[in-house]
Design a protein around this motif. Structure first.
Motif, PDB file in Angstrom:
ATOM      1  N   HIS A   2       0.860  -1.181   0.000  1.00 30.75           N
ATOM      2  CA  HIS A   2       0.000   0.000   0.000  1.00 30.75           C
ATOM      3  C   HIS A   2       0.897   1.232   0.000  1.00 30.75           C
ATOM      4  O   HIS A   2       1.770   1.376   0.862  1.00 30.75           O
ATOM      5  CB  HIS A   2      -0.909  -0.007   1.233  1.00 30.75           C
ATOM      6  N   ARG A  28      -1.664  -1.220  -3.980  1.00 32.96           N
ATOM      7  CA  ARG A  28      -2.746  -0.243  -3.815  1.00 32.96           C
ATOM      8  C   ARG A  28      -2.180   1.165  -3.645  1.00 32.96           C
ATOM      9  O   ARG A  28      -1.098   1.338  -3.072  1.00 32.96           O
ATOM     10  CB  ARG A  28      -3.601  -0.595  -2.598  1.00 32.96           C
ATOM     11  N   THR A  30      -3.174   5.233  -2.507  1.00 35.76           N
ATOM     12  CA  THR A  30      -4.010   6.310  -1.976  1.00 35.76           C
ATOM     13  C   THR A  30      -3.254   7.614  -2.163  1.00 35.76           C
ATOM     14  O   THR A  30      -2.038   7.665  -1.949  1.00 35.76           O
ATOM     15  CB  THR A  30      -4.325   6.102  -0.482  1.00 35.76           C
ATOM     16  N   LEU A  84      -5.873   7.043   7.027  1.00 36.82           N
ATOM     17  CA  LEU A  84      -5.399   5.663   6.935  1.00 36.82           C
ATOM     18  C   LEU A  84      -4.967   5.094   8.284  1.00 36.82           C
ATOM     19  O   LEU A  84      -4.038   4.297   8.372  1.00 36.82           O
ATOM     20  CB  LEU A  84      -4.229   5.592   5.945  1.00 36.82           C
ATOM     21  N   ASP A  86      -6.301   2.901  10.145  1.00 31.27           N
ATOM     22  CA  ASP A  86      -6.437   1.436  10.214  1.00 31.27           C
ATOM     23  C   ASP A  86      -5.956   0.754   8.932  1.00 31.27           C
ATOM     24  O   ASP A  86      -6.216  -0.440   8.729  1.00 31.27           O
ATOM     25  CB  ASP A  86      -7.898   1.059  10.477  1.00 31.27           C
ATOM     26  N   ASP A  87      -5.270   1.496   8.092  1.00 34.08           N
ATOM     27  CA  ASP A  87      -4.795   0.936   6.822  1.00 34.08           C
ATOM     28  C   ASP A  87      -3.458   1.589   6.464  1.00 34.08           C
ATOM     29  O   ASP A  87      -3.299   2.180   5.405  1.00 34.08           O
ATOM     30  CB  ASP A  87      -5.835   1.183   5.726  1.00 34.08           C
ATOM     31  N   GLU A  88      -2.503   1.458   7.369  1.00 35.06           N
ATOM     32  CA  GLU A  88      -1.230   2.174   7.234  1.00 35.06           C
ATOM     33  C   GLU A  88      -0.490   1.794   5.947  1.00 35.06           C
ATOM     34  O   GLU A  88      -0.368   0.620   5.612  1.00 35.06           O
ATOM     35  CB  GLU A  88      -0.340   1.849   8.436  1.00 35.06           C
ATOM     36  N   ASP A  90       2.676   1.151   3.396  1.00 34.52           N
ATOM     37  CA  ASP A  90       4.017   0.597   3.556  1.00 34.52           C
ATOM     38  C   ASP A  90       5.090   1.587   3.123  1.00 34.52           C
ATOM     39  O   ASP A  90       6.231   1.522   3.595  1.00 34.52           O
ATOM     40  CB  ASP A  90       4.154  -0.678   2.716  1.00 34.52           C
TER      41      ASP A  90
END
Length: 287
Positions: A2, A28, A30, A84, A86-88, A90
């Motif tokens: 991510h 992914r 963001t 983010l 809860d969706d840290e 990388d």
């Protein structure tokens, strides 16, 4: 993987879209990017007012994108500490900046500042830059292999700083690694009064550029008290000194380009002027 993408040229920058296109090949993506141009903001942040965050339609399919009316570092803060949680991610990729980030100029860079903000949150980061207005063919050729290589070597005490030279693909000599920031600025201050006619301004800028090589060669490319004001219109100090309380003067910082050939052989600037892609570490003083 991510990846959070940020920049300082704004959410509508075509260079950001290119970075997103290639980052998607790794996983992914963001995006949280400034809603407007925010170059030269370093690692500044916004205090004393709310930040406006807006979900955006982005020209690259498969990307979740937001704009923020703050600075580049604000975008990283919003991404990591609000969006983010809860969706840290990388990795954080910052760029692709429209203009080199090399030498002393990295200290002013919003692109580098955003990457260093990520590092403060313990997220490894890479800053990406090209020459202002450069064709992006070379970046397209090397982006993915460099992404794949550098994400396998995350830094904990600094960021990777990548600059693409302004040359055709077939003239690029490859990648030069371990480039340190050159002990020089690529652009030196040169202040001119707003009242000057544009023709006169152009003449003064040309004279400053013509005189730059001799002066900078003598000073080894380093700014300091002996070179302060070297490229400033000589009328400026007197005009400012004559201001009455409440009176204003408008100054343009025209900036004077300094020959990159003056940089040391192991530096980022030297790599770029010799048509190498520059890859180096910008170390954090607090990590």
């Amino acid at each position: 993987m991510h990846i959070l993408l940020v920049n300082d040229d704004g959410i509508k920058s075509p260079n950001l879209a290119l970075l997103a296109e290639y980052a998607l090949k790794l996983g992914r993506v963001t995006i949280v990017a400034p809603e407007a141009q925010m170059s030269g903001m370093s690692q500044g942040m916004t205090l004393g007012r709310p930040l406006k965050v807006r979900r955006e339609n982005f020209p690259v399919d498969g990307v979740t994108a937001y704009s923020c009316d703050g600075k580049p570092a604000d975008c990283v803060k919003v991404g990591l500490s609000a969006l983010l949680v809860d969706d840290e991610p990388d990795f954080v990729f910052s760029g692709i900046n429209n203009g080199y980030n090399a030498g002393y100029d990295v200290a002013y860079s919003g692109t580098v500042g955003a990457a260093e903000e990520a590092l403060m949150h313990e997220i490894p980061a890479i800053a990406w830059s090209v020459d202002k207005g450069a064709d992006l063919s070379l970046a397209r050729e090397y982006l993915l292999p460099l992404m794949e290589e550098l994400t396998k070597k995350p830094l904990s005490d600094g960021i990777w700083n990548v600059n693409f030279p302004n040359c055709p693909v077939d003239e690029c000599k490859g990648v030069r690694y371990d480039c340190r920031p050159a002990d020089m600025q690529l652009i030196w201050d040169g202040f001119f009064l707003q009242e000057e006619k544009m023709g006169q301004l152009a003449d003064m800028e040309k004279a400053a550029v013509d005189g730059a090589r001799t002066l900078v060669s003598h000073m080894a490319g380093k700014p300091g008290k002996d070179t302060a004001g070297a490229f400033t219109d000589p009328e400026v100090p007197g005009r400012l000194a004559s201001l009455a309380p409440g009176e204003e003067a408008l100054l343009w910082n025209a900036g004077t380009a300094i020959p990159g050939s003056l940089a040391g052989e192991d530096t980022d600037v030297n790599a770029l002027v010799n048509n190498f892609i520059s890859v180096g570490k910008v170390r954090s003083e607090i990590m």
